[in-house]
Design an enzyme around this catalytic site. Sequence first.
Site, short mmCIF file in Angstrom:
data_model
loop_
_atom_site.label_atom_id
_atom_site.label_comp_id
_atom_site.label_asym_id
_atom_site.label_seq_id
_atom_site.Cartn_x
_atom_site.Cartn_y
_atom_site.Cartn_z
N HIS A 213 0.84 -1.20 0.00
CA HIS A 213 0.00 0.00 0.00
C HIS A 213 0.87 1.25 0.00
CE1 HIS A 213 -3.70 2.31 1.12
NE2 HIS A 213 -2.78 3.13 1.63
N GLU A 214 1.85 1.29 0.92
CA GLU A 214 2.69 2.48 1.02
C GLU A 214 3.65 2.62 -0.16
OE1 GLU A 214 2.27 4.89 3.00
OE2 GLU A 214 0.72 3.91 4.19
N HIS B 65 2.03 4.16 -3.19
CA HIS B 65 1.93 5.62 -3.13
C HIS B 65 3.23 6.26 -3.60
CE1 HIS B 65 -1.96 5.88 -1.30
NE2 HIS B 65 -1.60 5.39 -0.13
#
Length: 208
Positions: free
Chosen positions: A20-21, A24
């Site tokens: 997820h990170e 980004h």
Amino acid sequence: MINPNIFLMVIPFLVAVVFHEVSHGYVAYKLGDNTAKFAGRLTLNPVAHIDIFGTIVLPAILIIAHSPILFGWAKPVPVNFFNLKKPKRDSAIVAAAGPTTNILLAVLFAIIYRISLFLPASFIQQPLMITCLYGVQLNLIFAFFNLIPILPLDGGRILAAFLPPKWAYNFSKLEPYGIYIVIALLFLGIFDFIFTFFVLPLSSILLS
């Protein structure tokens, strides 16, 4: 006694928060911002993304408390939205990258789960199936929780990108209070809502 199956959540939990990170940071990098790259955050090494409370303490508390599900977060990837080629549009794309990645991971875990059904019965098959089941559910939880339209969650950043400038400015002033709003929603049962109306139906579709 702690349910031993909860330890099978650890791998899909780390996969969910780390990917997820990283997504980004990677999308921000492709759109012109090098902040995450220079900070060494474009790596899948979990150590680079550990948040002491969100990645270690909270999950440990949930395990000790016999929670049926693990939850937490990784250290947010730094993004300088002013470095993006088109800050307003690209900030929404960067924000959407995290939940989108989690949904794709849920699909991947579902595919592995289906493949595991055809494996010979062994001591590996059942743990693999349970791990994949958790992988589907955890990633869907992360995706839809982060899509709640409240800053600093991803859904809030996506919403802000589509609001008229004045509305977006006023909306951004709520960000310092966003975490308190999120905590209030947790006490009001937002997890139950997400699980009942999004995670369970989509899990059934992916796994059936």
